[in-house]
Write an enzyme that holds these catalytic residues in place. Sequence first.
Site, PDB file in Angstrom:
ATOM      1  N   HIS A   1       0.847  -1.182   0.000  1.00 39.03           N
ATOM      2  CA  HIS A   1       0.000   0.000   0.000  1.00 39.03           C
ATOM      3  C   HIS A   1       0.883   1.233   0.000  1.00 39.03           C
ATOM      4  CE1 HIS A   1      -4.125  -1.326   0.010  1.00 39.03           C
ATOM      5  NE2 HIS A   1      -3.896  -2.191   0.994  1.00 39.03           N
TER       6      HIS A   1
ATOM      7  N   ASP B   1      -0.103   7.059  -3.631  1.00 38.48           N
ATOM      8  CA  ASP B   1      -1.207   6.674  -4.509  1.00 38.48           C
ATOM      9  C   ASP B   1      -1.518   7.721  -5.570  1.00 38.48           C
ATOM     10  OD1 ASP B   1      -1.633   4.232  -3.353  1.00 38.48           O
ATOM     11  OD2 ASP B   1      -3.392   4.812  -2.199  1.00 38.48           O
TER      12      ASP B   1
END
Length: 370
Positions: free
Chosen positions: A134, A165
């Site tokens: 992540h 991200d």
Amino acid sequence: MSGTDAGADTGAGPLAGIRVVEFAGIGPGPHAAMLLADHGAEVVRIERPAGGPPADAMLRGRRLVRADLKDTDDREAVRGLLDAADVLIEGFRPGVMERLGLGPDEVMARCPRLVYGRMTGWGQDGPEARTAGHDLAYIARTGTLSLIGQSPDAAPVPPLNLVGDFGGGSMFLVLGVLAALLERERTGRGQVVDAAIVDGTAALSAMMWARRGSGGFSDVRGRNRLDGSAPFYSVYACSDGRHMAVSAVERPFFDLVTEALGLPGWPEEERLDPARWPAQRAVLAAEFARHPQAHWIEVFDGTDACTAPVRAMPEAAADPQLAARGVLVEADGVVQPRPAPRFSAHGIQEPRPVPHEAEALETLLLEWRA
């Protein structure tokens, strides 16, 4: 020329006519597809057969179909969509699309003009390419996370998932897709865009790497001008528990801050000495703590002190500058950011709606083949 010119063409946007097929995922892939849709691309999101309608505002501007990618007929229908598409976006682990028979070799053999956008954390190759991860893990490995925080004695501070991200991920995927589309205009050929969050995060950190290479940047957290440890680039609590952000890096701007606080300031060599920063920050903190945030907003209003109130998200839309530009608007019952950037030829764009019902895959296929 202003984006609000009366004569602007407020049509679909500069990407009108570009068709994008997005394979459903989370995080940077959908964000990239949203950005393309915001500027006029026709984006079709392929969801799994089961599940309710999407409710995420980040899925705005799409058309929605459902397909079982393990089903032969559905998979062939999806290939038909890709035959008529300009861009594909997928965010699976490396090898997943190949196992489905939808990898770039198979798809681009049928449609060599396709731009095949791949969004991953680690990239398509390397020893950990197929390992789960992540945002926080990606920015940790690049060295970026180690720099975020005010003190070498405290843990680094996770910057939400903005740096990995979205900063290092979706924005670089969009850059790659647009660059590949531009090159296709010259060559007639599409290509694969391998967008990895670790690559993009490292590229975002180019200034830090450059300054480190020239001896102007410390590897130690809490010793650099922009990590919150410097008195001229930090956040201070007010008497009401609210905060003010000070980003007065240059001396003339910082002088305006100290003058407003009734402080004499410091000689430049002291101001730039990291060893003196804790004491200087304590002096500024004591002054800011004497009054509520509203007082300081009034004091600094209209000045070049580079000082701003820290708004809570529910307050941001009413900020005078954001409100004047309409940066945040309500659409589909949700407050959300308006499409950015703005183009003089298209005026100010509104968020397009989130799809609430899936269309029939076969009907969409017939439309795209027409």
